[in-house]
Design an enzyme around this catalytic site. Structure first.
Site, PDB file in Angstrom:
ATOM      1  N   LYS A   3      29.351  10.266  30.091  1.00 47.85           N
ATOM      2  CA  LYS A   3      28.954  10.574  31.464  1.00 47.85           C
ATOM      3  C   LYS A   3      28.577  12.052  31.521  1.00 47.85           C
ATOM      4  O   LYS A   3      29.419  12.929  31.434  1.00 47.85           O
ATOM      5  CB  LYS A   3      30.098  10.267  32.428  1.00 47.85           C
ATOM      6  CG  LYS A   3      29.673  10.457  33.854  1.00 47.85           C
ATOM      7  CD  LYS A   3      30.598   9.759  34.816  1.00 47.85           C
ATOM      8  CE  LYS A   3      30.043   9.813  36.224  1.00 47.85           C
ATOM      9  NZ  LYS A   3      29.502  11.103  36.628  1.00 47.85           N
ATOM     10  N   GLU A  32      28.715   4.823  27.469  1.00 47.81           N
ATOM     11  CA  GLU A  32      27.764   5.944  27.482  1.00 47.81           C
ATOM     12  C   GLU A  32      28.478   7.203  27.976  1.00 47.81           C
ATOM     13  O   GLU A  32      29.202   7.132  28.968  1.00 47.81           O
ATOM     14  CB  GLU A  32      26.586   5.623  28.426  1.00 47.81           C
ATOM     15  CG  GLU A  32      25.886   4.325  28.082  1.00 47.81           C
ATOM     16  CD  GLU A  32      24.805   3.951  29.115  1.00 47.81           C
ATOM     17  OE1 GLU A  32      24.545   4.743  30.041  1.00 47.81           O
ATOM     18  OE2 GLU A  32      24.252   2.852  28.975  1.00 47.81           O
ATOM     19  N   CYS A  64      49.907  52.257  25.117  1.00 46.56           N
ATOM     20  CA  CYS A  64      50.249  50.928  24.609  1.00 46.56           C
ATOM     21  C   CYS A  64      51.422  50.371  25.410  1.00 46.56           C
ATOM     22  O   CYS A  64      52.447  51.052  25.541  1.00 46.56           O
ATOM     23  CB  CYS A  64      50.605  51.025  23.123  1.00 46.56           C
ATOM     24  SG  CYS A  64      51.336  49.508  22.489  1.00 46.56           S
ATOM     25  N   CYS A  96      45.929  50.049  20.047  1.00 47.93           N
ATOM     26  CA  CYS A  96      47.118  50.864  19.810  1.00 47.93           C
ATOM     27  C   CYS A  96      47.041  51.372  18.377  1.00 47.93           C
ATOM     28  O   CYS A  96      46.910  50.568  17.450  1.00 47.93           O
ATOM     29  CB  CYS A  96      48.380  50.034  20.021  1.00 47.93           C
ATOM     30  SG  CYS A  96      49.850  50.862  19.392  1.00 47.93           S
ATOM     31  N   TYR A 134      19.266   6.211  31.659  1.00 42.04           N
ATOM     32  CA  TYR A 134      20.281   5.198  31.392  1.00 42.04           C
ATOM     33  C   TYR A 134      20.212   3.959  32.280  1.00 42.04           C
ATOM     34  O   TYR A 134      21.039   3.069  32.154  1.00 42.04           O
ATOM     35  CB  TYR A 134      21.686   5.797  31.484  1.00 42.04           C
ATOM     36  CG  TYR A 134      21.943   6.602  32.751  1.00 42.04           C
ATOM     37  CD1 TYR A 134      21.931   6.027  34.005  1.00 42.04           C
ATOM     38  CD2 TYR A 134      22.219   7.966  32.660  1.00 42.04           C
ATOM     39  CE1 TYR A 134      22.174   6.756  35.145  1.00 42.04           C
ATOM     40  CE2 TYR A 134      22.463   8.713  33.803  1.00 42.04           C
ATOM     41  CZ  TYR A 134      22.445   8.112  35.036  1.00 42.04           C
ATOM     42  OH  TYR A 134      22.678   8.838  36.179  1.00 42.04           O
ATOM     43  N   CYS A 171      54.570  50.261  22.775  1.00 38.59           N
ATOM     44  CA  CYS A 171      55.190  51.432  22.142  1.00 38.59           C
ATOM     45  C   CYS A 171      54.810  52.735  22.828  1.00 38.59           C
ATOM     46  O   CYS A 171      55.246  53.800  22.413  1.00 38.59           O
ATOM     47  CB  CYS A 171      54.838  51.482  20.655  1.00 38.59           C
ATOM     48  SG  CYS A 171      53.127  51.956  20.362  1.00 38.59           S
ATOM     49  N   ASP A 199      27.445  15.631  32.834  1.00 37.20           N
ATOM     50  CA  ASP A 199      27.745  16.380  34.042  1.00 37.20           C
ATOM     51  C   ASP A 199      26.461  17.067  34.503  1.00 37.20           C
ATOM     52  O   ASP A 199      26.240  18.245  34.260  1.00 37.20           O
ATOM     53  CB  ASP A 199      28.849  17.401  33.743  1.00 37.20           C
ATOM     54  CG  ASP A 199      29.583  17.792  34.989  1.00 37.20           C
ATOM     55  OD1 ASP A 199      29.266  17.244  36.062  1.00 37.20           O
ATOM     56  OD2 ASP A 199      30.466  18.653  34.903  1.00 37.20           O
ATOM     57  N   LYS A 202      37.064   8.764  33.644  1.00 40.51           N
ATOM     58  CA  LYS A 202      36.912  10.214  33.597  1.00 40.51           C
ATOM     59  C   LYS A 202      37.866  10.850  32.580  1.00 40.51           C
ATOM     60  O   LYS A 202      38.986  10.374  32.377  1.00 40.51           O
ATOM     61  CB  LYS A 202      37.208  10.825  34.982  1.00 40.51           C
ATOM     62  CG  LYS A 202      36.330  10.278  36.092  1.00 40.51           C
ATOM     63  CD  LYS A 202      34.887  10.665  35.959  1.00 40.51           C
ATOM     64  CE  LYS A 202      34.522  11.983  36.506  1.00 40.51           C
ATOM     65  NZ  LYS A 202      34.296  12.164  37.899  1.00 40.51           N
ATOM     66  N   CYS A 208      54.454  50.041  15.894  1.00 45.19           N
ATOM     67  CA  CYS A 208      54.465  49.469  17.250  1.00 45.19           C
ATOM     68  C   CYS A 208      55.169  48.113  17.170  1.00 45.19           C
ATOM     69  O   CYS A 208      54.777  47.255  16.385  1.00 45.19           O
ATOM     70  CB  CYS A 208      53.033  49.301  17.748  1.00 45.19           C
ATOM     71  SG  CYS A 208      52.902  48.269  19.225  1.00 45.19           S
TER      72      CYS A 208
HETATM   73  N1  5U1 Z   1      25.445   7.291  31.280  1.00 42.51           N
HETATM   74  C1  5U1 Z   1      25.422   6.983  32.575  1.00 42.51           C
HETATM   75  N2  5U1 Z   1      25.678   7.848  33.540  1.00 42.51           N
HETATM   76  N3  5U1 Z   1      25.547   7.171  34.693  1.00 42.51           N
HETATM   77  C2  5U1 Z   1      25.695   7.623  35.977  1.00 42.51           C
HETATM   78  N4  5U1 Z   1      25.135   5.778  33.100  1.00 42.51           N
HETATM   79  C3  5U1 Z   1      25.209   5.893  34.425  1.00 42.51           C
HETATM   80  N5  5U1 Z   1      25.004   4.983  35.382  1.00 42.51           N
HETATM   81  C4  5U1 Z   1      25.140   5.372  36.656  1.00 42.51           C
HETATM   82  C5  5U1 Z   1      25.485   6.706  36.983  1.00 42.51           C
HETATM   83  C6  5U1 Z   1      25.629   7.118  38.393  1.00 42.51           C
HETATM   84  O1  5U1 Z   1      24.960   4.512  37.666  1.00 42.51           O
HETATM   85  C7  5U1 Z   1      24.785   3.128  37.378  1.00 42.51           C
HETATM   86  C8  5U1 Z   1      25.202   2.389  38.593  1.00 42.51           C
HETATM   87  C9  5U1 Z   1      23.374   2.857  37.027  1.00 42.51           C
END
Ligand code: 5U1
Length: 689
Positions: free
Chosen positions: A120, A118, A412, A430, A229, A415, A122, A318, A436
């Site tokens: 991850k 899956e 410039c 320029c 998730y 030149c 941010d 990562k 130039c």
């Molecule tokens: N896609 C995904 N991101 N994520 C972050 N799954 C997922 N599971 C996580 C975390 C912190 O923790 C699992 C331990 C459920």
């Protein structure tokens, strides 16, 4: 306004509106298949709001009108998680990922273990509790044991269903990530700066700020999204056998699940997923920082168990960090091919996105002012994929007292000609053209580049030497260079020098499209050059059209200017003006003539006759086909069709070969019919008399 009880018609209408709105949210966020436009959604929502105002008894807690409820609070109440919210162990390279897989296989005594892979995200992890299908509480992760109650703010996310579908358990907690997609982030920052307010450094900070708003009405204005998730505590629910089945169940309950999740059969498959996702990363609509791998078999997870901080059955592999902090030492100005003078940041070298970065683009003065960049600042540098590194933001509270203001140069740097500034004074240019040395260098480098005249072995250094020695002042001069000159300048061997002379001679036989691109006319990229060549067929026809169009440059109405150039597909007024101006300049005319005198030549291009079986049909060609691009284009134009560079709603067909990329994606998005080679031949066959 009526204060009475709602009649049956009003009750039924409110229920129907609620269903329509909830279905629209579900279609958009969960199925990724929008059914109605934003404007339609808003109109329905207003109708429901009006009904509920008239008859407050019609309001239900899960009504789409009730996403923004309650008033601003002064703090977020603590929430004790019923099950700890663990984080993940990280793998920073392949060896660490392989070691994780080995531990899992040994722990389970299996030869290969399937994982759910899956992206991850941010963003920020949240725990969402539903009781009897109703969303009752949402909390941040906090320290994993105790989070903060942000229910009112989470309710404002349209991707978060206020009521689950399809017979949910009596109590269930789902876990997921709240994040801000790029498009919403850009819009938010544009609005912030238009209001003179602080902009956000990245989507994650913007999402975190939005979730911590004390007034949910402010959160509601921030474009946040959710993907779930994992499972938290549950009552009355028998777990399925796998993570994959759990995610399917989430979807059936109406919860949004990332469509990029995929089951992988083992490490090799897992590594392929990682590489594929990393390659897509820059184009994804949201930030991700790696791949989470989870043992798919839920019973096997119990066998492996959990550590205090993180489970043994999952890992986050990562991606290399795309952002890093460093110091801006100085700003230098570079002169580009078209004379534009762009600021470039000189940085304390920093390792980011898998490479050491010591220079980064600052785009223009407007950008510098908007980001409030000063010399001496600590800056956040971003490098994603093959994209040029850029200074994304400044860490303002680390600014030294002697930080220097950045301004455009008066002259410039190459030149010393006095620079011209745009009306808003943010872009400097320029005016010296090929006079130039920096512009000449960039123009020659462009002329010899692979997609232009494709002259092998003539690189930056050699071009610089030729300019320094006064041997070349324009593209045609390259063809007068001799092997003796090369051997002297580069101190290269006879054979290498001869190879370069052969490459120069070979490049003289080119195509009209390559020539037009190689001339470096502003705003004429490869696609436009190609379209111009297809449209006019011969250089003389283009020159004649420019001559005629030049007479219309001062026409009062926009639509009367440059009619011949604007008749070319994909050419708008701005590009038309650039092309007409270029070909109207006597120096440029002489430059082209000298190229022809030097022996540069090209075949005429068959122009669409307009009366063939494919007349009026616009084609775009992409990918690797069994015949060259020119040959495919010739087949199309011979049948009366037109070949254009880019896919738009006006395109009739995309002819797509192997390894087709963004054009194919765009065609699919716009429902433009896509022809593979066989289908293309069939169409030609069917069209031939
Ligand atoms: N896609 C995904 N991101 N994520 C972050 N799954 C997922 N599971 C996580 C975390 C912190 O923790 C699992 C331990 C459920």
């Amino acid at each position: 306004m009526s204060a009475g009880a709602p009649d049956d018609a009003a009750t039924a209408r409110a229920a129907a509106l609620r269903r329509q709105l909830t279905d629209a949210e579900h279609a958009y966020y969960v199925l990724d298949d929008p059914q109605i436009s934003d404007a339609e959604y808003d109109a329905l929502l207003r109708q429901l709001q009006a009904l509920e105002t008239e008859f407050p008894a019609l309001q239900t807690p899960d009504s789409p009108t009730q996403r923004v409820g309650g008033s601003a609070s002064s703090a977020f109440a603590p929430v004790q998680h019923r099950l700890p919210m663990r984080s993940l162990n990280n793998a920073f390279d392949e060896a660490e990922f392989l070691a994780f897989d080995r531990r899992v296989r040994e722990g389970l005594d299996r030869a290969a273990v399937p994982y759910m892979a899956e992206p991850k995200l941010d963003g920020l992890a949240v725990n969402l509790r539903y009781e009897h299908g109703q969303f009752v509480q949402g909390a941040t992760r906090g320290d994993g044991q105790t989070g903060e109650d942000i229910t009112a703010n989470l309710r404002t996310l349209r991707s978060l269903p206020l009521r689950l579908r399809d017979a949910p358990p009596s109590m269930i907690e789902v876990r997921g990530e709240v994040f801000m997609p790029h498009a919403g982030f850009a819009r938010l920052n544009a609005e912030q700066s238009a209001r003179g307010e602080k902009t956000f450094v990245n989507p994650r900070n913007a999402a975190a700020g939005a979730l911590r708003q004390l007034d949910p009405r402010l959160t509601a204005r921030r474009p946040l999204q959710l993907y779930v998730y994992a499972l938290g505590a549950v009552d009355g629910y028998a777990l399925p056998a796998t993570q994959q089945a759990l995610l399917d169940q989430f979807r059936r309950w109406g919860l949004p699940v990332n469509p990029l999740n995929a089951r992988v059969e083992g490490v090799d498959d897992g590594l392929a997923y990682y590489q594929k996702l990393m390659a897509q990363r820059a184009e994804l609509p949201f930030d991700i920082d790696g791949v989470v791998y989870k043992v798919d078999d839920l019973a096997a997870r119990d066998e492996l168990g959990e550590l205090a901080r993180a489970p043994r059955w999952a890992i986050a592999f990562k991606f290399p960090a795309e952002e890093a902090q460093t110091k801006l030492l100085d700003v230098e100005f570079q002169v580009g091919r078209t004379g534009a003078i762009t600021p470039v940041a000189r940085l304390v070298p920093v390792f980011v996105g898998g490479a050491t970065v010591s220079n980064a683009t600052l785009h223009n003065l407007d950008e510098i002012r908007r980001k409030d960049i000063h010399i001496g600042d600590t800056v956040i540098v971003r490098r994603a994929g093959d994209v040029i590194p850029e200074v994304k933001a400044v860490v303002v509270d680390q600014r030294p007292p002697d930080a220097g203001v950045i301004d455009l140069p008066q002259h410039c740097p190459a030149c010393h000609a006095e620079v011209e500034r745009s009306d808003d004074a943010v872009v400097a240019r320029c005016p010296a053209g090929l006079g130039c040395p920096a512009q000449l260098h960039a123009a020659l480098l462009h002329f010899v580049s692979r997609r232009a005249l494709d002259i092998e072995g003539i690189g930056e250094k050699l071009i610089q030497q030729l300019i320094d020695e006064g041997l070349v002042a324009e593209p045609a001069d390259l063809f007068a260079v001799t092997a003796e000159t090369l051997m002297r300048l580069e101190r290269m061997g006879e054979k290498s020098a001869a190879n370069r002379i052969t490459a120069l001679a070979k490049a003289k036989h080119t195509t009209l499209a390559r020539l037009l691109y190689g001339l470096g006319i502003r705003d004429v990229g490869e696609r436009t050059a190609d379209t111009l060549a297809q449209h006019f067929g011969r250089l003389e026809a283009l020159q004649r059209a420019c001559e005629a169009d030049a007479q219309t440059a001062d026409a009062e109405k926009d639509k009367d200017r440059y009619p011949q150039l604007r008749a070319v597909a994909d050419v708008g007024p701005e590009v038309a003006r650039r092309v007409v101006d270029w070909f109207s300049d006597p120096h440029k005319q002489a430059m082209v003539a000298r190229l022809q005198t030097a022996g540069v030549h090209w075949p005429d291009v068959a122009v669409a006759s307009g009366d063939g079986p494919l007349s009026g049909q616009r084609f775009v060609i992409t990918g690797t086909l069994p015949e060259s691009r020119d040959a495919v284009a010739a087949r199309i134009t011979a049948a009366g069709g037109q070949v254009v560079g880019s896919v738009s709603a006006k395109t009739d067909y995309l002819v797509a070969g192997e390894a087709a990329g963004s054009k194919l994606a765009k065609a699919e998005k716009l429902d433009v019919p896509v022809l593979d080679w066989a289908a293309f031949l069939k169409l030609l066959d069917a069209s031939s008399p």
